[in-house]
Design an enzyme around this catalytic site. Structure first.
Site, short mmCIF file in Angstrom:
data_model
loop_
_atom_site.label_atom_id
_atom_site.label_comp_id
_atom_site.label_asym_id
_atom_site.label_seq_id
_atom_site.Cartn_x
_atom_site.Cartn_y
_atom_site.Cartn_z
N HIS A 18 -2.92 -0.29 7.27
CA HIS A 18 -3.22 1.13 7.16
C HIS A 18 -2.95 1.88 8.46
O HIS A 18 -2.60 3.07 8.42
CB HIS A 18 -4.67 1.32 6.70
CG HIS A 18 -4.90 0.89 5.29
ND1 HIS A 18 -6.12 0.44 4.81
CD2 HIS A 18 -4.03 0.83 4.24
CE1 HIS A 18 -6.00 0.14 3.53
NE2 HIS A 18 -4.74 0.37 3.16
N HIS A 41 1.32 -0.52 -5.85
CA HIS A 41 0.18 -1.34 -6.28
C HIS A 41 -1.07 -0.69 -5.69
O HIS A 41 -1.68 -1.18 -4.74
CB HIS A 41 0.31 -2.79 -5.80
CG HIS A 41 1.52 -3.50 -6.36
ND1 HIS A 41 2.80 -3.28 -5.90
CD2 HIS A 41 1.63 -4.43 -7.34
CE1 HIS A 41 3.64 -4.06 -6.56
NE2 HIS A 41 2.96 -4.76 -7.45
N SER A 102 -5.02 2.53 0.35
CA SER A 102 -3.79 3.18 0.82
C SER A 102 -3.50 4.50 0.11
O SER A 102 -3.05 5.45 0.78
CB SER A 102 -2.60 2.23 0.69
OG SER A 102 -2.51 1.66 -0.58
N GLU A 120 -0.43 1.91 -10.73
CA GLU A 120 -1.32 0.76 -10.88
C GLU A 120 -1.22 0.27 -12.32
O GLU A 120 -1.08 1.06 -13.25
CB GLU A 120 -2.76 1.17 -10.55
CG GLU A 120 -3.80 0.10 -10.74
CD GLU A 120 -3.49 -1.17 -9.98
OE1 GLU A 120 -3.54 -2.25 -10.61
OE2 GLU A 120 -3.21 -1.10 -8.76
N ASP A 145 3.58 -1.23 -14.26
CA ASP A 145 3.84 -2.36 -13.38
C ASP A 145 4.59 -1.85 -12.15
O ASP A 145 5.66 -1.24 -12.27
CB ASP A 145 4.69 -3.39 -14.14
CG ASP A 145 4.96 -4.66 -13.34
OD1 ASP A 145 4.89 -4.62 -12.09
OD2 ASP A 145 5.24 -5.69 -13.96
N GLY A 146 4.03 -2.09 -10.97
CA GLY A 146 4.62 -1.56 -9.75
C GLY A 146 6.04 -2.01 -9.50
O GLY A 146 6.83 -1.27 -8.91
N ASP A 166 2.61 -3.34 -1.99
CA ASP A 166 1.49 -4.15 -1.53
C ASP A 166 0.95 -4.97 -2.71
O ASP A 166 -0.14 -4.72 -3.20
CB ASP A 166 0.41 -3.20 -0.96
CG ASP A 166 -0.80 -3.94 -0.45
OD1 ASP A 166 -0.72 -5.17 -0.25
OD2 ASP A 166 -1.85 -3.28 -0.28
#
Length: 282
Positions: A18, A41, A102, A120, A145-146, A166
């Protein structure tokens, strides 16, 4: 290891990830032109550190819990300020009870012309994200789905921005998916900034990951490795990595100031190291 992020929110890996995220956003804000952040994600966006999950591991105490009480030289403190101010804004009564994920950190740092796509897959997490960002016209929450987002949502219409990848590393093959996803995304949007997070647990997988990145043909790959302890005999999160594609020209210098300062606060056992390496140049 339980991969639900509520168990790990605010740990050392989150802190490093971060802090780098805020430095990338700070750079993007130096131009007036709008940009987009795509978080593939996204998780739930905000975490309760008094929850049963967070208290069970207590990992945040070795991350943000250490950092919040540490003192730094003025140049390092200035670089950390956007991150720490975002965390403190969630805790107006003092202490650390809430921790921003994030997407919330990104949203806090956006200007009125910038946009966030928070992606997400898990329905319950999507519901929490939508509640968190309800009525926010600058943020779009997408149930997807990312990995698919790396094709469907690139390039963004703003033509400037950052993609944060991520994944939870819940399944085998995540390192391969990271490389394949980056190659696919880079072909669609070669000028974007990408930040790819990965855990340092299985050293053989990391060696293969770095080799595949070097062979990908993608230029401008800056790899950050941050260990808090030496390799252990039992599988454990000994460190974390972050690969930045197309890093701002300011980032390397900032990290050479930040990483040793963070390492002094967050490392728990020697020998542990941090490194900053170009896997590919121009």
């Amino acid at each position: 290891m339980n991969y639900r992020h509520a168990y790990h929110a605010g740990n050392f890996a989150d802190v490093v990830k971060h802090v780098v995220l805020t430095r990338l956003l700070d750079y993007l804000k130096q131009k007036d032109k709008a940009f987009r952040v795509i978080d593939t994600h996204a998780g739930i966006g905000r975490y309760d550190l008094s929850s049963l999950e967070a208290q069970k591991t207590g990992e945040w105490q070795g991350g943000i819990g250490r950092l919040i009480d540490a003192s730094f030289a003025a140049p390092v403190a200035a670089l950390l300020a956007p991150y720490l101010e975002t965390v403190l804004s969630l805790n107006p009564e003092g202490g650390i009870q809430k921790y921003p994920g994030s997407p919330l950190i990104a949203r806090q740092l956006l200007r009125k012309q910038d946009r966030l796509s928070a992606i997400e897959l898990h329905p319950k997490d999507v519901a929490k994200l939508r509640t968190l960002f309800a009525g926010d016209f600058q943020t779009r929450v997408i149930e997807l789905d990312g990995w698919l987002a790396l094709g469907a949502h690139l390039p963004p219409k703003e033509k400037r921005g950052l993609v944060l990848i991520d994944p939870p590393f819940e399944e085998a093959g995540e390192f391969e998916r990271l490389v394949d996803g980056l190659i696919r995304a880079h072909k669609r949007w070669p000028g974007g900034i990408y930040a790819l997070w990965y855990p340092i647990k299985d050293r053989k997988s990391i060696i293969a990951f770095r080799k595949a990145l070097k062979q990908s043909g993608i230029p401008k790959l800056l790899d950050i490795e941050f260990e808090i302890r030496p390799a252990s005999s039992q599988p454990s999160l000994d460190g974390s990595g972050l690969l930045v594609v197309n890093p701002p020209f300011t980032l390397e210098g900032e990290l050479r100031a930040l990483l040793p300062a963070l390492h002094r606060v967050l490392a728990v056992e020697k020998p542990a190291h941090w490194s900053l390496e170009w896997l590919a140049g121009e």
